[in-house]
Every structure is written in C-alpha cells, then in structure tokens.
Design a protein around this motif. Structure first.
Motif, PDB file in Angstrom:
ATOM      1  N   GLY A 134       0.772  -1.193  -0.094  1.00 55.07           N
ATOM      2  CA  GLY A 134      -0.083   0.010   0.078  1.00 55.07           C
ATOM      3  C   GLY A 134       0.613   1.422   0.214  1.00 55.07           C
ATOM      4  O   GLY A 134       0.089   2.224   0.053  1.00 55.07           O
ATOM      5  N   GLY A 135       2.137   1.118   0.102  1.00 61.24           N
ATOM      6  CA  GLY A 135       3.165   2.402   0.069  1.00 61.24           C
ATOM      7  C   GLY A 135       3.020   2.934  -1.404  1.00 61.24           C
ATOM      8  O   GLY A 135       2.907   2.328  -2.201  1.00 61.24           O
ATOM      9  N   HIS A 136       3.144   4.392  -1.374  1.00 57.54           N
ATOM     10  CA  HIS A 136       3.166   5.103  -2.436  1.00 57.54           C
ATOM     11  C   HIS A 136       4.438   5.523  -2.925  1.00 57.54           C
ATOM     12  O   HIS A 136       5.398   5.646  -2.269  1.00 57.54           O
ATOM     13  CB  HIS A 136       2.137   6.343  -2.279  1.00 57.54           C
ATOM     14  CG  HIS A 136       0.869   6.174  -2.319  1.00 57.54           C
ATOM     15  ND1 HIS A 136       0.039   5.621  -1.002  1.00 57.54           N
ATOM     16  CD2 HIS A 136      -0.212   6.231  -3.173  1.00 57.54           C
ATOM     17  CE1 HIS A 136      -1.243   5.555  -1.281  1.00 57.54           C
ATOM     18  NE2 HIS A 136      -1.554   5.877  -2.571  1.00 57.54           N
ATOM     19  N   LEU A 137       4.545   5.387  -4.367  1.00 56.60           N
ATOM     20  CA  LEU A 137       5.585   6.032  -5.089  1.00 56.60           C
ATOM     21  C   LEU A 137       5.218   7.330  -5.725  1.00 56.60           C
ATOM     22  O   LEU A 137       4.008   7.270  -6.334  1.00 56.60           O
ATOM     23  CB  LEU A 137       5.990   5.085  -6.200  1.00 56.60           C
ATOM     24  CG  LEU A 137       7.132   5.676  -7.028  1.00 56.60           C
ATOM     25  CD1 LEU A 137       8.693   5.522  -6.557  1.00 56.60           C
ATOM     26  CD2 LEU A 137       7.009   4.652  -8.603  1.00 56.60           C
ATOM     27  N   VAL A 138       5.869   8.278  -5.595  1.00 56.04           N
ATOM     28  CA  VAL A 138       5.904   9.693  -6.260  1.00 56.04           C
ATOM     29  C   VAL A 138       7.098   9.738  -7.250  1.00 56.04           C
ATOM     30  O   VAL A 138       8.324  10.132  -6.733  1.00 56.04           O
ATOM     31  CB  VAL A 138       5.627  10.718  -5.284  1.00 56.04           C
ATOM     32  CG1 VAL A 138       5.559  12.002  -6.110  1.00 56.04           C
ATOM     33  CG2 VAL A 138       4.296  10.520  -4.646  1.00 56.04           C
ATOM     34  N   ALA A 139       6.917   9.690  -8.591  1.00 57.73           N
ATOM     35  CA  ALA A 139       8.279   9.876  -9.358  1.00 57.73           C
ATOM     36  C   ALA A 139       7.995  11.112 -10.335  1.00 57.73           C
ATOM     37  O   ALA A 139       7.061  10.983 -11.026  1.00 57.73           O
ATOM     38  CB  ALA A 139       8.549   8.578  -9.989  1.00 57.73           C
ATOM     39  N   PHE A 140       8.714  11.945 -10.313  1.00 58.59           N
ATOM     40  CA  PHE A 140       8.794  13.162 -11.277  1.00 58.59           C
ATOM     41  C   PHE A 140       9.089  12.690 -12.685  1.00 58.59           C
ATOM     42  O   PHE A 140      10.321  12.053 -12.922  1.00 58.59           O
ATOM     43  CB  PHE A 140       9.652  14.240 -11.049  1.00 58.59           C
ATOM     44  CG  PHE A 140       9.208  15.140  -9.838  1.00 58.59           C
ATOM     45  CD1 PHE A 140       8.397  16.407  -9.986  1.00 58.59           C
ATOM     46  CD2 PHE A 140       8.772  14.701  -8.695  1.00 58.59           C
ATOM     47  CE1 PHE A 140       8.031  17.208  -9.065  1.00 58.59           C
ATOM     48  CE2 PHE A 140       8.451  15.500  -7.532  1.00 58.59           C
ATOM     49  CZ  PHE A 140       7.879  16.795  -7.718  1.00 58.59           C
ATOM     50  N   GLY A 141       8.868  13.299 -13.966  1.00 55.82           N
ATOM     51  CA  GLY A 141       9.081  12.832 -15.253  1.00 55.82           C
ATOM     52  C   GLY A 141       9.011  14.005 -16.004  1.00 55.82           C
ATOM     53  O   GLY A 141       8.151  14.971 -15.751  1.00 55.82           O
ATOM     54  N   ALA A 142       9.411  13.924 -17.170  1.00 54.75           N
ATOM     55  CA  ALA A 142       9.447  15.109 -18.272  1.00 54.75           C
ATOM     56  C   ALA A 142       8.132  14.869 -19.145  1.00 54.75           C
ATOM     57  O   ALA A 142       7.625  13.756 -19.296  1.00 54.75           O
ATOM     58  CB  ALA A 142      10.714  15.065 -18.945  1.00 54.75           C
TER      59      ALA A 142
END
Length: 199
Positions: free
Chosen positions: A61-69
């Motif tokens: 249930g853990g979240h991943l937040v990943a920035f991208g172009a």
C-alpha cells in the motif's frame, strides 16, 4: 538504517541494502532521459530494476511519487507499472518560469537563405535595458527578439515554432499492491491511503 539517514551513491546499490517492506513512501526526481545540457547522468531513464527495488522496499500500500518530463513520462509510467505498481494518478508541478527551446521557423528560413535581419530587442519586464540582450537573450535575460522577417518566405512562417514553452512537469503517483483491503492494509502497515484532508 534510521529515518534520518542521508545516503549517497548508486540507487540500485543503496536500495539493495534496504530491507523488504521498510518504507512508507518513495518520492523521487530521477533522471528524465533528455540529455540535459549533454550530461551523461540524464542520457536515459532509470534502469527498470530501480522500480522493482522501490516496490520491494515499500510496505504494501506504500506510494511512489516519481517526477518525469512531459515527453517521456509515458515510458516512465510503463516502467513503474511493469515493476508491479498500480498507477493511481498523475500529478502536475505547474510553473511559469520555463524557457522555451523552440526553433523559430521564420528565422531559420532567413538564415538558410542568407537573409540578414535587423535585430530588435524589447524588454519583457519593466526596468530591463536593451544592453542586457546577449546572443541568446530571449526570456532568460528579460528581453524578447521582435526582429522582422527579412524575406517574404520567412514572413509567411512568422510566429511558427517547434516546441511549446515548458510550464509543467509530470509526476507519476503509484501504489504497491495492498495487503487485503484498504482498511486492512492501513491497520497492518500504516499505508495504502492518502491523507487528503491533511493536504
């Protein structure tokens, strides 16, 4: 490892030392794969194994937040999904200070024909002076080039370019699969939901 540690090194090497189901969330601004300023570190998206390691170290249930172009976020999203994450949403970081990297078609036509324009620079902000204008002035120095096309063919394509002014960066929001229902995962692991009211 405590929550206060700051580690430096290759992400795959460092993640390998983190135990399974350790992290509540992973927030990352990885290389975008655009070759930023010719730098090797930005020549490609992260190794797909990175996302599998992030999945492993996250609690259920853990979240991943990943920035991208914007141009490559679709590939980043596929890598994250292929690693086993559920893609939940896409967030946007909006900004108004982007510098357009667009080719001015009209200027390119004049240059190819050897037609010389009289360079006319105007301030984009009060107080800016014409002498601020360097060879790449536009936007970055607070000046704008309003030179008129020197040939009829260039005039026909005046105002046309090849790219939009950047104004946002994409952010992938993904979640490790739950351990049972949302209610069960939240109670077992302290993860699985987003504190909407707190934000």
């Amino acid at each position: 490892m405590s929550h206060q540690d700051v580690l430096h090194g290759s992400n795959l090497d460092l993640l390998a030392a983190v135990r399974d189901n350790f992290a509540h969330a992973v927030v990352t601004d990885p290389p975008y794969g655009l070759g930023f300023m010719g730098k090797d570190w930005d020549s490609a998206l992260p190794d797909p194994r990175t996302w599998a390691e992030c999945l492993r170290v996250l609690r259920p249930g853990g979240h991943l937040v990943a920035f991208g172009a914007p141009r490559l976020v679709h590939r980043l999203t596929c890598q994250i999904e292929d690693a086993g994450f559920e893609v939940r949403d896409q967030l946007l970081w909006l900004f108004g200070s982007g510098f357009p990297k667009s080719l001015d078609v009209s200027k390119a036509i004049d240059a190819a024909a050897g037609a010389v324009r009289e360079r006319v620079m105007v301030p984009t902000k009060p107080g800016n002076k014409h002498e601020q204008a360097g060879p790449i002035a536009l936007g970055a120095s607070g000046m704008r080039d309003v030179s008129a096309p020197a040939s009829p063919e260039a005039a026909r394509w005046s105002g046309w370019g090849t790219a939009l002014k950047p104004a946002y960066e994409s952010i992938v929001l993904a979640r490790k699969p739950l351990d049972g229902t949302v209610a069960q995962t939240v109670q077992r692991w302290g993860t699985g939901a987003i504190n909407v009211d707190g934000c």
